[in-house]
Design an enzyme around this catalytic site. Structure first.
Site, short mmCIF file in Angstrom:
data_model
loop_
_atom_site.label_atom_id
_atom_site.label_comp_id
_atom_site.label_asym_id
_atom_site.label_seq_id
_atom_site.Cartn_x
_atom_site.Cartn_y
_atom_site.Cartn_z
N ASP A 183 0.88 -1.18 0.00
CA ASP A 183 0.00 0.00 0.00
C ASP A 183 0.91 1.23 0.00
O ASP A 183 2.14 1.10 -0.16
CB ASP A 183 -1.01 -0.04 1.18
N HIS A 184 0.32 2.40 0.17
CA HIS A 184 1.11 3.64 0.12
C HIS A 184 2.18 3.69 1.22
O HIS A 184 3.22 4.30 1.03
CB HIS A 184 0.16 4.85 0.24
N HIS A 230 11.70 -22.57 9.69
CA HIS A 230 10.81 -23.23 10.64
C HIS A 230 9.33 -23.17 10.23
O HIS A 230 8.59 -24.12 10.46
CB HIS A 230 10.96 -22.61 12.03
N CYS A 238 3.40 -2.72 3.89
CA CYS A 238 2.51 -1.61 4.22
C CYS A 238 3.26 -0.73 5.22
O CYS A 238 4.49 -0.79 5.28
CB CYS A 238 1.15 -2.10 4.75
N GLY A 239 2.57 0.07 5.99
CA GLY A 239 3.27 0.96 6.92
C GLY A 239 4.01 0.20 8.00
O GLY A 239 5.17 0.49 8.31
N THR A 240 3.34 -0.79 8.57
CA THR A 240 3.94 -1.58 9.65
C THR A 240 4.25 -3.02 9.22
O THR A 240 4.97 -3.72 9.93
CB THR A 240 2.95 -1.69 10.83
N GLY A 241 3.65 -3.46 8.16
CA GLY A 241 3.73 -4.87 7.75
C GLY A 241 2.63 -5.69 8.41
O GLY A 241 2.37 -6.84 8.02
N ILE A 242 1.95 -5.10 9.37
CA ILE A 242 0.99 -5.87 10.18
C ILE A 242 -0.35 -6.05 9.45
O ILE A 242 -0.83 -7.18 9.28
CB ILE A 242 0.79 -5.22 11.56
N GLY A 243 -0.95 -4.95 9.05
CA GLY A 243 -2.27 -5.04 8.41
C GLY A 243 -2.24 -5.93 7.18
O GLY A 243 -3.11 -6.80 6.98
N ARG A 260 9.99 -32.25 13.12
CA ARG A 260 9.19 -31.38 13.99
C ARG A 260 8.65 -30.15 13.24
O ARG A 260 7.54 -29.69 13.52
CB ARG A 260 9.97 -30.96 15.23
N HIS A 261 9.41 -29.67 12.28
CA HIS A 261 8.93 -28.50 11.53
C HIS A 261 7.87 -28.90 10.50
O HIS A 261 6.90 -28.18 10.29
CB HIS A 261 10.10 -27.78 10.86
C1 RB5 Z 1 -1.91 3.04 6.29
O1 RB5 Z 1 -1.92 4.32 6.83
C2 RB5 Z 1 -1.46 2.04 7.34
O2 RB5 Z 1 -2.49 1.82 8.25
C3 RB5 Z 1 -1.05 0.74 6.68
O3 RB5 Z 1 -0.02 0.99 5.80
C4 RB5 Z 1 -0.55 -0.36 7.58
O4 RB5 Z 1 0.43 0.09 8.44
C5 RB5 Z 1 -1.58 -1.13 8.29
O5 RB5 Z 1 -1.29 -2.08 9.04
#
Ligand code: RB5
Length: 154
Positions: free
Chosen positions: A7-8, A97, A64-69, A133-134
């Site tokens: 994403d951006h 693993h 993405c910004g954090t990689g989390i979403g 195991r893996h």
């Molecule tokens: C976008 O602003 C941000 O929420 C997205 O890039 C990401 O970090 C979500 O997890």
């Protein structure tokens, strides 16, 4: 062949990774986004995750910004093991693993230089396919995806 998406918030990392892939003659497809205009990360997560789950690509890289979403979204697609990575050890271990098939990183937490390092490790590290195991644990992930678990887990 690698499927790429962002994403951006992660486009800076994707651009650096594309440069690395080109330099190393590694084939890829860029599923977008292509500008810094705000977009919804689940769309790009889905495009890449579906292409990997369908077997069209060996693995994917999502930023993405954090990689989390974008990792949460990718992991909703059956067959995907997406891992957010923010150090070299994680990049290696999630291949060895977890047999992760999608690498996720955050453009607001990881530098472009480090992201290229993690991508290089991820791409070049095999799953520990000779370690029972893996194999067993990755199979358990697949079972969970199908709603299957043993009574002893409760
Ligand atoms: C976008 O602003 C941000 O929420 C997205 O890039 C990401 O970090 C979500 O997890």
């Amino acid at each position: 062949m690698i499927a790429l998406g962002c994403d951006h918030g992660g486009i800076n990392l994707k651009t650096a990774i594309i440069e690395y892939l080109k330099k190393n003659n590694i084939e890829y497809k860029d599923f977008g986004c292509y500008t810094e205009d705000a977009v919804d990360y689940p769309i790009y997560a889905y495009k890449v995750a579906k292409a990997v789950a369908d077997g069209e690509f060996e693995s994917g890289i999502l930023c993405c910004g954090t990689g989390i979403g974008i990792s949460i979204a990718a992991n909703k697609v059956k067959g995907i093991r997406a891992a957010v990575v923010s150090n070299e050890f994680g990049a290696e271990m999630t291949r060895r693993h977890n047999n992760a098939n999608v690498l996720c990183m955050g453009g607001r937490v990881t530098s472009a230089e480090d992201a290229v390092k993690y991508a290089d490790i991820f791409i070049n590290t095999p799953f520990s396919a000779d370690e029972e195991r893996h194999i067993r644990r990755v199979q358990m992930l697949k079972d969970l995806e199908n709603g299957c678990f043993a009574d002893e887990w409760l």
